[in-house]
Each structure stands twice: as structure tokens, then as C-alpha cells.
Motif scaffolding. Structure first.
Motif, PDB file in Angstrom:
ATOM      1  N   ILE A 288      12.405 -35.739 -34.107  1.00 15.37           N
ATOM      2  CA  ILE A 288      11.439 -36.815 -34.154  1.00 15.37           C
ATOM      3  C   ILE A 288      11.222 -37.136 -35.548  1.00 15.37           C
ATOM      4  O   ILE A 288      10.958 -38.164 -36.154  1.00 15.37           O
ATOM      5  CB  ILE A 288      10.068 -36.428 -33.633  1.00 15.37           C
ATOM      6  CG1 ILE A 288      10.077 -36.213 -32.139  1.00 15.37           C
ATOM      7  CG2 ILE A 288       8.748 -37.383 -33.998  1.00 15.37           C
ATOM      8  CD1 ILE A 288       8.897 -35.514 -31.334  1.00 15.37           C
ATOM      9  N   ARG A 289      11.060 -36.225 -36.547  1.00 11.29           N
ATOM     10  CA  ARG A 289      10.987 -36.275 -38.056  1.00 11.29           C
ATOM     11  C   ARG A 289      12.183 -37.081 -38.633  1.00 11.29           C
ATOM     12  O   ARG A 289      12.535 -38.031 -39.289  1.00 11.29           O
ATOM     13  CB  ARG A 289      10.704 -35.076 -38.855  1.00 11.29           C
ATOM     14  CG  ARG A 289       8.960 -34.883 -39.158  1.00 11.29           C
ATOM     15  CD  ARG A 289       8.126 -35.152 -37.936  1.00 11.29           C
ATOM     16  NE  ARG A 289       7.686 -33.594 -37.699  1.00 11.29           N
ATOM     17  CZ  ARG A 289       6.879 -33.478 -36.476  1.00 11.29           C
ATOM     18  NH1 ARG A 289       6.569 -34.251 -35.803  1.00 11.29           N
ATOM     19  NH2 ARG A 289       6.408 -32.254 -36.459  1.00 11.29           N
TER      20      ARG A 289
ATOM     21  N   THR B 156      12.291 -40.764 -37.950  1.00  8.92           N
ATOM     22  CA  THR B 156      11.546 -41.599 -38.757  1.00  8.92           C
ATOM     23  C   THR B 156      12.141 -41.727 -40.051  1.00  8.92           C
ATOM     24  O   THR B 156      12.022 -42.769 -40.689  1.00  8.92           O
ATOM     25  CB  THR B 156      10.239 -40.614 -38.847  1.00  8.92           C
ATOM     26  OG1 THR B 156       9.283 -40.818 -37.593  1.00  8.92           O
ATOM     27  CG2 THR B 156       9.208 -41.379 -40.205  1.00  8.92           C
TER      28      THR B 156
ATOM     29  N   ASN C 267       9.721 -48.539 -36.307  1.00 11.09           N
ATOM     30  CA  ASN C 267       9.746 -47.174 -35.930  1.00 11.09           C
ATOM     31  C   ASN C 267       8.801 -46.827 -34.410  1.00 11.09           C
ATOM     32  O   ASN C 267       7.745 -46.821 -34.398  1.00 11.09           O
ATOM     33  CB  ASN C 267       8.995 -46.397 -37.004  1.00 11.09           C
ATOM     34  CG  ASN C 267       9.140 -44.899 -36.796  1.00 11.09           C
ATOM     35  OD1 ASN C 267       9.743 -44.334 -35.876  1.00 11.09           O
ATOM     36  ND2 ASN C 267       8.638 -44.021 -37.751  1.00 11.09           N
TER      37      ASN C 267
ATOM     38  N   SER D 214       9.585 -44.218 -32.743  1.00 14.12           N
ATOM     39  CA  SER D 214      10.332 -42.673 -32.844  1.00 14.12           C
ATOM     40  C   SER D 214       8.994 -41.698 -32.810  1.00 14.12           C
ATOM     41  O   SER D 214       8.582 -40.649 -31.808  1.00 14.12           O
ATOM     42  CB  SER D 214      11.210 -42.469 -33.556  1.00 14.12           C
ATOM     43  OG  SER D 214      10.858 -42.569 -35.128  1.00 14.12           O
ATOM     44  N   GLN D 215       8.280 -41.786 -34.046  1.00 15.51           N
ATOM     45  CA  GLN D 215       7.147 -40.772 -34.062  1.00 15.51           C
ATOM     46  C   GLN D 215       5.905 -41.233 -33.755  1.00 15.51           C
ATOM     47  O   GLN D 215       5.403 -42.516 -34.027  1.00 15.51           O
ATOM     48  CB  GLN D 215       7.405 -40.282 -35.786  1.00 15.51           C
ATOM     49  CG  GLN D 215       6.540 -39.126 -35.890  1.00 15.51           C
ATOM     50  CD  GLN D 215       6.729 -38.540 -37.074  1.00 15.51           C
ATOM     51  OE1 GLN D 215       7.593 -38.898 -38.036  1.00 15.51           O
ATOM     52  NE2 GLN D 215       5.947 -37.537 -37.652  1.00 15.51           N
TER      53      GLN D 215
ATOM     54  N   HIS E  92       7.219 -31.292 -25.909  1.00 14.29           N
ATOM     55  CA  HIS E  92       6.970 -31.327 -27.596  1.00 14.29           C
ATOM     56  C   HIS E  92       7.953 -30.365 -28.037  1.00 14.29           C
ATOM     57  O   HIS E  92       7.791 -29.312 -27.937  1.00 14.29           O
ATOM     58  CB  HIS E  92       5.718 -31.481 -28.052  1.00 14.29           C
ATOM     59  CG  HIS E  92       5.490 -32.165 -29.478  1.00 14.29           C
ATOM     60  ND1 HIS E  92       6.085 -31.211 -30.348  1.00 14.29           N
ATOM     61  CD2 HIS E  92       4.905 -32.823 -29.837  1.00 14.29           C
ATOM     62  CE1 HIS E  92       5.842 -31.710 -31.424  1.00 14.29           C
ATOM     63  NE2 HIS E  92       5.119 -32.945 -31.360  1.00 14.29           N
TER      64      HIS E  92
END
Length: 429
Positions: free
Chosen positions: A8-9, A12, A22, A24-25, A158
């Protein structure tokens, strides 16, 4: 399991590199709640309770007078210079405080929990303020479980759950939520849960509702089932409840710790990140059975010492908001959900409407440009060629291939940002 940077990071960072919208995050581009921000600022500048009270009533005229009077150029003073003049030379709120949280915040958490769920945890014996929900999950794992213990994790998940479990030598045992497209929801296979929970190594189950990434909200019947499994197999539940106020279409978040026999076997992890639109503040808490608190606080103290003191003061202001504030949080996200869902369907994606949280887990197999790609390749194509960042669906699975058809979109950005992303999808995909 090898522990790596979260995907996830990574997405970004790639979004920034490629100038992509974005999705995504899960963080917003909208301002955090002002009362909360002012609570933090007043603690930083006020320094003491007396200093905070002074700032609450201080007028611009009084500030200008302290700068030497109201002259022709007074209104041209930079705000930074004005605020420098009101900073208290005495300070306690930018310093160390109790590792487990300032008393004012722990009492606010207790009152908040009682207001919404009818249960008031003891602020001194059950509530620990932590460095966001991520640290909350970590200290729950480390204080509750021992290396080699099994922990049930629902996939898609997650990615921090199995990664943190691996860091502490725990063994994730996966059960799978499966999409029922016709019914527009995700379903939990109870037989699978029972089989996995019966493993003698298993000591806990992670329960995330509202759910990231599917948007599933576990209802009372499903939570009663999980409670029954925990009681039958003497398991703990670790609940991640950070999306508690973001639910749609009549769905409501329920508090697992309030179910029969669960108060003594549930660790509740929560934070202000989503409620206050403040993911960068890193203020969270864990509610524990009293006998579990001492060890959790010891782990927390040795890992990070404490959450930032002035931002804890800001969190008090957030949790003391009127009930109407919390009741109104979901509506803005519902509008964003409907906008993104409709736009994705226009270009060929399929998705069950999220019941809560702020993610769309979308099937891309009917999108011609993406249909033959792996989730990672599809996500990279969207970033590089379309200018839209998502997260590959298989990132949220450890076993099986059910994630191979999904991409995760976050709809927590502004309406304008969502519209900009959808325009790119319509014209470039």
C-alpha cells in the motif's frame, strides 16, 4: 514469512512519482476536524492548562497590544510572529506524559465508549493510549500471544495483520470472506471458521469490522457466531474498529466486547485516524480486560514510550464532540462511494457496494485493457498509463487465488479528486 515494506505504501510512492490520482492508500486530502486541530495547537502554544484557557479567550486586539499597540502596519504582521508572541514560556504539554495516555484522554475514551456502546471501560485499568491503531495491533499481538501461537485472520485482510504476526513469531491461520455478487455482500464461511478455530495452537482471532478492503460490516448474528466460537475454544478476539462511524444503507457497527462473555476476552483497537481525518496524528487506544493491561502497557512503553502529548489533547476535543458530529460522518463517504462505484461500473469494473469503511474491492476481469493482467500488472498499468493508483487485490490474500481478480480503490479523497480519477479512467482506459 518475510517482512517487507507494505505494498500500500509502495503504491502511494509510485502514485507521487507518476502524478497519479491516489486511490491506493486510505488517507484523505481534506482538512482534519478543526476543534481537534485547535486542541492540539492550543496545547502546543498554551503549554499548561492555564495557558490553554488564556488562548481560548485571547482576542486579536490583545495580541496586537502585546506586540506594541495597534499601528498602521499591525494587520500586516505574519501569523507566525503573532503566535510567537502568545506562546507560554512555561510548558508541560510538549513533554513526556504518562506512557499509557494523559488522564483527560483516557476518560474521554471511556465516556465515548459508553455513549456509543453502553460500556464504560475503566480509564485507569483498561485503556492504553497508543501510537495509532497499527501500534495498537502490534502491542495486542505481543502482549497477548507467544511465539508459535496461532491467530485466525480473515482474508482479504489489512496486510499489517500477518506481517506483524510474523514479526512476533505468531502463525496466521486464514479463513476467507467470499463475495456474493448477486446478494451484493461478502460472506463468512462458518464451517471454515470452526475448523480453523479448533486448531489447538490457535489462541486469538482478528476481527476487523467495518472491513478493509471489502467494506463488509459484520452484523449481530455474525458477531454472535464469532463470540460463540471464542467461548467454545477459549480464544481471545482482537478487534480493529477504526471505521466504526463509516457505515451505509442501514448497516451499523456493533461492539464485540459487549457480547455475552466477550468483555473478558476482547482487546479493542481503535484510533482517531478515520473519525478525525487525521491519519498522520497517530493517536489510538487499546481497551483490554484489566488483567491484560499491565503487560500491554509494558510492551507499549518499551516500544514507543507514548503518543504525542499535544495531539492527545487534540484527540480529547474530537471525542468530546456532540453525537450529531459522529452521526454525520458516514453521509459524505456515502456520496463518494456512490460516485466511485458508478464510475467504475461505467468502465467495466464490478463490485458489491461497500457496507462500511471507505474502500471498493473491484473485480477488473471485464475491463478489456486489464482482463488478461495479474493484479500487480493491472495496478502498474493504471498508475503508469492511466494516472490512477490502486492496490493489487492479491496483496490482501495469503492462500488461494481469489484475490487475482481484484483491485482496491479508496474513496476517502475529496469529491473533486474522485471525479478527476474517474475522468482519467473514462478517457484513457
Amino acid at each position: 514469512m518475510e517482512v517487507k515494506e507494505t505494498v500500500i505504501r509502495l503504491m502511494t510512492r509510485l502514485a507521487i512519482e507518476h502524478g497519479a490520482v491516489n486511490f491506493s492508500q486510505g488517507f484523505t486530502d481534506e482538512a482534519p476536524v478543526y476543534d481537534m486541530v485547535w486542541g492540539g495547537i492550543s496545547a502546543m502554544l498554551g503549554g499548561t492548562e492555564e495557558g490553554i484557557r488564556r488562548l481560548e479567550s485571547l482576542t486579536l486586539r490583545e495580541v496586537l497590544k502585546e506586540h506594541g499597540g495597534v499601528g498602521d502596519n499591525s494587520l500586516d504582521l505574519p501569523l507566525k510572529a503573532l503566535l510567537a508572541g502568545v506562546q507560554n514560556p512555561r510548558d508541560q504539554f510538549n513533554q513526556y506524559s504518562f506512557p499509557f495516555g494523559i488522564p483527560e484522554l483516557r476518560h474521554a475514551i471511556a465516556d465515548y465508549t459508553q455513549a456509543f456502546y453502553g460500556h464504560r471501560p475503566d480509564p485507569d485499568e483498561q485503556i492504553t493510549v497508543v501510537l495509532g491503531a497499527s501500534e495498537g495491533m502490534a502491542v495486542a499481538f505481543r502482549s497477548l500471544l507467544e511465539p508459535g501461537d496461532g491467530v485466525v485472520v480473515m482474508q482479504p485482510y489489512h496486510e499489517l495483520y500477518p506481517s506483524q504476526a510474523a514479526i512476533f513469531g505468531l502463525v496466521p491461520k486464514f479463513v476467507t470472506l467470499r463475495e456474493d455478487r448477486d446478494a451484493g455482500t461478502w460472506r463468512l464461511d462458518r464451517g471454515e471458521v470452526r475448523r480453523v478455530a479448533a486448531d489447538p495452537s490457535v489462541r486469538a482471532i482478528v476481527v476487523n469490522t467495518p472491513h478493509n478492503p471489502t467494506g463488509k460490516v459484520l452484523d449481530d448474528d455474525e458477531l454472535s457466531f464469532i463470540a460463540e466460537v471464542c467461548r467454545t475454544h477459549d480464544l481471545f478476539a482482537i478487534t480493529d474498529e477504526i471505521y466504526e462511524h463509516i457505515t451505509f444503507d442501514g448497516h451499523r457497527h456493533a461492539y464485540l466486547a459487549g457480547f455475552d462473555g466477550m468483555a473478558e476476552r476482547t482487546l479493542v483497537v481503535n484510533s482517531i485516524s478515520k473519525t478525525g481525518r487525521s491519519t498522520g496524528w497517530r493517536i489510538g487506544w487499546v481497551i483490554t480486560p484489566p488483567e491484560r493491561t499491565r503487560r500491554l502497557r509494558a510492551v507499549h512503553d518499551n516500544l514507543v514510550v507514548q503518543a504525542p502529548t499535544p495531539l492527545q489533547k487534540g484527540a480529547v476535543s474530537l471525542l468530546r464532540q456532540d453525537r450529531a458530529f459522529f452521526d454525520g460522518i458516514a453521509e459524505s463517504y456515502r456520496r463518494k462511494r456512490d460516485l466511485l462505484l458508478g464510475g467504475l461500473r461505467e468502465v467495466g469494473f464490478a463490485a458489491s457496494p461497500p457496507e462500511g469503511a471507505y474502500y471498493l474491492f473491484a473485480d477488473y476481469r471485464a475491463v478489456p485493457a486489464l482482463a488478461s493482467m495479474s493484479p500487480f500488472d493491472a495496478a502498474m498499468h493504471l498508475i503508469r498509463e492511466i494516472g490512477v493508483a490502486t492496490v493489487p487485490g492479491d496483496n490482501f490474500y495469503a492462500i488461494g487465488n481469489e484475490g487475482d481478480r481484484y483491485l482496491r480503490f479508496a474513496f476517502c479523497r475529496s469529491i473533486e479528486t474522485i471525479e478527476a480519477g474517474l475522468e482519467r479512467l473514462r478517457t484513457r482506459l
